[in-house]
Structures are given as C-alpha cells and as structure tokens.
Design a protein around this motif. Structure first.
Motif, short mmCIF file in Angstrom:
data_model
loop_
_atom_site.label_atom_id
_atom_site.label_comp_id
_atom_site.label_asym_id
_atom_site.label_seq_id
_atom_site.Cartn_x
_atom_site.Cartn_y
_atom_site.Cartn_z
N CYS A 31 0.82 -1.20 0.00
CA CYS A 31 0.00 0.00 0.00
C CYS A 31 0.86 1.25 0.00
CB CYS A 31 -0.94 0.02 1.20
SG CYS A 31 -0.18 0.57 2.73
N GLN A 32 0.21 2.34 -0.32
CA GLN A 32 0.84 3.64 -0.24
C GLN A 32 0.01 4.52 0.69
OE1 GLN A 32 0.50 5.91 -3.93
NE2 GLN A 32 -1.03 4.47 -4.69
N VAL A 33 0.67 5.40 1.41
CA VAL A 33 -0.01 6.32 2.31
C VAL A 33 0.39 7.74 1.92
CG1 VAL A 33 -0.38 7.03 4.70
CG2 VAL A 33 0.05 4.62 4.17
N ALA A 34 -0.59 8.55 1.59
CA ALA A 34 -0.34 9.95 1.25
C ALA A 34 -0.97 10.80 2.35
CB ALA A 34 -0.93 10.29 -0.11
N GLU A 35 -0.15 11.56 3.05
CA GLU A 35 -0.62 12.32 4.22
C GLU A 35 -0.72 13.81 3.93
OE1 GLU A 35 2.49 10.67 7.05
OE2 GLU A 35 0.69 10.71 8.31
N GLY A 36 -1.65 14.44 4.65
CA GLY A 36 -1.73 15.90 4.66
C GLY A 36 -2.11 16.50 3.33
N ILE A 37 -2.98 15.86 2.58
CA ILE A 37 -3.44 16.40 1.31
C ILE A 37 -4.52 17.45 1.57
CG2 ILE A 37 -4.55 15.84 -0.88
CD1 ILE A 37 -3.45 13.01 -0.56
N TRP A 53 -1.06 -0.54 -3.64
CA TRP A 53 -0.25 -0.21 -4.80
C TRP A 53 -0.86 -0.76 -6.08
CZ3 TRP A 53 3.01 3.52 -4.82
CH2 TRP A 53 3.78 3.82 -3.69
N GLN A 54 -1.44 -1.93 -6.00
CA GLN A 54 -1.95 -2.60 -7.20
C GLN A 54 -3.42 -2.28 -7.48
OE1 GLN A 54 0.25 -4.22 -9.07
NE2 GLN A 54 1.79 -3.70 -7.54
N ALA A 55 -3.98 -1.31 -6.78
CA ALA A 55 -5.39 -1.00 -6.97
C ALA A 55 -5.66 -0.55 -8.40
CB ALA A 55 -5.83 0.08 -5.99
N ALA A 56 -6.78 -0.99 -8.94
CA ALA A 56 -7.24 -0.55 -10.26
C ALA A 56 -8.76 -0.67 -10.25
CB ALA A 56 -6.63 -1.40 -11.37
N GLY A 57 -9.44 0.43 -10.18
CA GLY A 57 -10.89 0.41 -10.10
C GLY A 57 -11.42 -0.07 -8.78
N ARG A 87 -7.93 -4.70 2.90
CA ARG A 87 -8.97 -5.43 2.18
C ARG A 87 -9.10 -4.96 0.73
NH1 ARG A 87 -8.10 -7.72 6.56
NH2 ARG A 87 -9.70 -8.91 7.63
N GLY A 88 -8.22 -4.05 0.32
CA GLY A 88 -8.20 -3.64 -1.08
C GLY A 88 -8.95 -2.37 -1.41
N TYR A 89 -9.37 -1.59 -0.40
CA TYR A 89 -10.12 -0.37 -0.64
C TYR A 89 -9.21 0.86 -0.60
CZ TYR A 89 -13.96 -3.51 0.44
OH TYR A 89 -14.82 -4.58 0.43
N VAL A 90 -9.44 1.79 -1.49
CA VAL A 90 -8.80 3.09 -1.40
C VAL A 90 -9.57 3.88 -0.34
CG1 VAL A 90 -8.31 5.24 -2.62
CG2 VAL A 90 -8.02 3.05 -3.79
N THR A 91 -8.87 4.37 0.66
CA THR A 91 -9.52 4.96 1.83
C THR A 91 -8.98 6.35 2.13
OG1 THR A 91 -9.79 2.75 2.76
CG2 THR A 91 -10.11 4.62 4.26
N ALA A 92 -9.87 7.31 2.28
CA ALA A 92 -9.50 8.66 2.68
C ALA A 92 -10.06 8.94 4.06
CB ALA A 92 -10.03 9.69 1.69
N ILE A 93 -9.22 9.46 4.95
CA ILE A 93 -9.66 9.86 6.29
C ILE A 93 -9.49 11.37 6.36
CG2 ILE A 93 -9.29 9.62 8.76
CD1 ILE A 93 -8.22 6.84 8.23
N ARG A 280 -12.28 -4.84 -7.34
CA ARG A 280 -11.90 -5.43 -8.62
C ARG A 280 -10.49 -5.00 -8.95
NH1 ARG A 280 -16.89 -3.07 -10.36
NH2 ARG A 280 -15.64 -1.47 -11.34
N GLY A 281 -9.63 -5.96 -9.26
CA GLY A 281 -8.28 -5.63 -9.71
C GLY A 281 -7.40 -5.03 -8.64
N ALA A 282 -7.79 -5.13 -7.37
CA ALA A 282 -6.96 -4.61 -6.29
C ALA A 282 -5.88 -5.63 -5.96
CB ALA A 282 -7.81 -4.31 -5.06
N ALA A 283 -4.98 -5.25 -5.08
CA ALA A 283 -3.91 -6.16 -4.68
C ALA A 283 -4.50 -7.47 -4.18
CB ALA A 283 -3.07 -5.52 -3.59
N ALA A 284 -3.92 -8.57 -4.60
CA ALA A 284 -4.46 -9.87 -4.23
C ALA A 284 -4.26 -10.16 -2.75
CB ALA A 284 -3.80 -10.96 -5.06
N TRP A 285 -3.19 -9.55 -2.18
CA TRP A 285 -2.89 -9.82 -0.77
C TRP A 285 -3.92 -9.16 0.13
CZ3 TRP A 285 -1.99 -6.44 3.23
CH2 TRP A 285 -1.55 -7.02 4.41
N GLN A 286 -4.33 -9.90 1.15
CA GLN A 286 -5.19 -9.35 2.18
C GLN A 286 -4.61 -9.72 3.53
OE1 GLN A 286 -9.27 -10.45 1.86
NE2 GLN A 286 -9.69 -8.96 0.27
N ALA A 287 -4.58 -8.75 4.44
CA ALA A 287 -4.10 -9.04 5.79
C ALA A 287 -5.07 -9.96 6.49
CB ALA A 287 -3.93 -7.74 6.58
N GLN A 288 -4.54 -10.80 7.31
CA GLN A 288 -5.40 -11.67 8.10
C GLN A 288 -5.81 -10.97 9.38
OE1 GLN A 288 -6.44 -14.69 6.92
NE2 GLN A 288 -5.43 -13.93 5.06
N SER A 289 -7.03 -11.22 9.80
CA SER A 289 -7.50 -10.63 11.05
C SER A 289 -6.81 -11.26 12.22
CB SER A 289 -9.02 -10.83 11.17
OG SER A 289 -9.67 -10.16 10.14
#
Length: 289
Positions: A31-37, A53-57, A87-93, A280-289
């Motif tokens: 993943c990538q983290v962009a802060e303070g936008i 990183w691999q997110a697409a749509g 879980r593969g979601y692009v998330t903005a806080i 769809r098309g997001a990184a295949a890896w998912q963290a385990q709970s």
C-alpha cells in the motif's frame, strides 16, 4: 456523541507514524499512504489517503470520525485506513473544522468539499469514483448521513448524493432534538437548531443504499432512537437500508473493532466489507485478522 479513546493498545496503534503502523503488518509494497493532502485552504481541511499499490478500479471509502464535532484528528484513525486498505479499498480519512472555530453547518461543507475532492482525484490512487462510499462513526456518522440524505451539502460543491454507491453509519446520532448533551448545544445553535439538521428528516426513496451499525451496549447514542429510528424511516420511504446490532459492543468499541487487536470482538470489518463490495483488480494480498 463524544469520542473516548479505546485503551492503551489502540492508542499505541493510532499514535505511531503511518510507516511504523504498517511496518511488519502490511508488506511494504502492499500500500501507499499519502498524508496531509489539502482539499481546502484551512488547516483542518486536509485528508490522508491509504491505497493498495496494485489497486485498479477499487471501491473508494471516505471516513469521517466522531468527537461531538469538538475534537478528533485523522491521525487517531490510522487503524481504519489500515483495516480497509488491507482489504483492497482506497480509503481517505478527512479532518474537518471543529467547534468553537466552526459550528453547524460549517463541518458539513468541509465534509462535502472533501468528498468532492476525492471524487475528482481518487482515480490517481487506483480508486473508482463510480464506487464511492461514505463511512462515519458517531458525529462522523451524522456527517455522512447528512451528505447522503440531504442534497444541499454536496450540491453546494458541484456534486450530488446520487454519485454515492452507498453510505455506512456507525453509532450515529440521527435524531437528537431536543439536544440533551450540553457540550453539543452550541455546536447546533440550540435552542435555535433547525429541524432540518436531523438526518431522520431527510429519509426518502432515492437515498443511496445505507448500512447502519450500532452496539447493543451503546450508552452514549441511543441505538433504538437513532439507528433503529433512521432505519425505520428509510424503510418506510422504500429506501435500501440494512441495520446490524452487535451484542455487547459499546459506542467506542464499535469502531475500535476495526483495529487488528480488537477484531475478535465482533465481525464489524467483515460486515462493512460485505456492504462495500469486493474490490476489482486490487492487490491480491489481504491481511489476516
């Protein structure tokens, strides 16, 4: 409606830098983290973005935290970004202006401005603006509800609730007149609080799909009046709504259950992701709970 911290373990997660939070938990290339936008000109009109990183749509989530519209900071909710990006979601806080520097409806304009910015720019992070969701906890759930149900706020910033794929309210106050909490009264100009400041007043058939979550042990925001009441109003209006009650969860723990050390408490993340839909098309890896 105020936000009380969730204990030492969660504090430790939230106060670490994004890289420290992700090191050893999420693979460094996941993943990538962009802060303070900046989404506006003010010091609190900023947001952080967490994206695979691999997110697409990928579906896009804009998260608003609680704190009685008087406190809170996006840095305290890195665990939410961690949970959803894993879980593969692009998330903005997003931060937004707080009382006493701002009052109703200033923070709604801030939130709407943040959503409009994300809708315009999320594709560069791999997000799909056609699958944009709002998620909020406590006061943040109120903000999300008002943006989703009352078209005034997004329309003021060139957008419409019809652009939303759905919204999620976690332990939200949706029907709280007359205001009982003294600290909240000046935020809403009480006793001159407009009746249309209440989300329950805006239930209508064309509302975006909603997921309303609450804990049965919530002693801060009454889930029967607020979560159940809004669910009933939306259902009566023939809107798409689902309500989930988590046995034994209190107000803070409902959002706290998204954090890795606390996910055993309830399947909040699982249910949230089921509503948001599979990336769809997001990184295949998912963290385990």
């Amino acid at each position: 409606m105020r936000s009380i911290w969730l204990g030492a373990s969660l504090r430790a997660l939230a106060t670490r830098s994004p890289l420290a939070l992700l090191n050893g938990v999420i693979p460094p290339d996941a993943c990538q983290v962009a802060e303070g936008i900046s989404y506006g000109c003010g010091p609190r009109q900023q947001l952080d973005i967490y994206a695979p990183w691999q997110a697409a749509g990928a579906p896009v989530v804009v998260f608003f935290y609680g704190g009685s519209w008087r406190s809170g900071a996006r840095a305290d909710y890195k665990f939410v970004g961690d949970a959803l990006v894993s879980r593969g979601y692009v998330t903005a806080i997003a931060d937004y202006q707080l009382y006493p520097q701002a009052a109703y409806p200033d923070f709604l304009h801030d939130c709407a401005r943040a959503v409009a910015w994300i809708a315009q720019h999320c594709a560069r992070y791999g997000g799909d603006p056609a699958r944009l969701y709002l998620v909020g906890h406590s006061a943040g759930a109120y903000n999300a509800a008002m943006l989703a149900l009352d078209r005034r706020w997004l329309q003021a910033h060139g957008r419409s609730p019809s652009m939303l794929a759905g919204w999620v309210g976690m332990a939200g106050p949706y029907d709280f007149l007359p205001i009982q909490t003294r600290a909240v009264r000046p935020v809403f100009h009480y006793p001159r609080t407009p009746a249309d400041s209440q989300p329950v007043a805006h239930a209508h058939s064309g509302a975006p799909p909603a997921l309303l979550m609450a804990g049965s042990a919530d002693s801060m925001v009454d889930p029967r009046r607020n979560t159940d009441g809004l669910a009933q109003a939306l259902s009566a209006a023939r809107a798409d709504v689902q309500a989930i009650r988590y046995r034994g969860l209190g107000h803070e723990m409902l959002v706290g259950a998204l954090a890795r050390p606390l996910r055993w408490r309830a399947p909040v993340l699982q249910d949230l992701c089921a509503f948001l839909g599979k990336p769809r098309g997001a990184a295949a890896w998912q963290a385990q709970s």
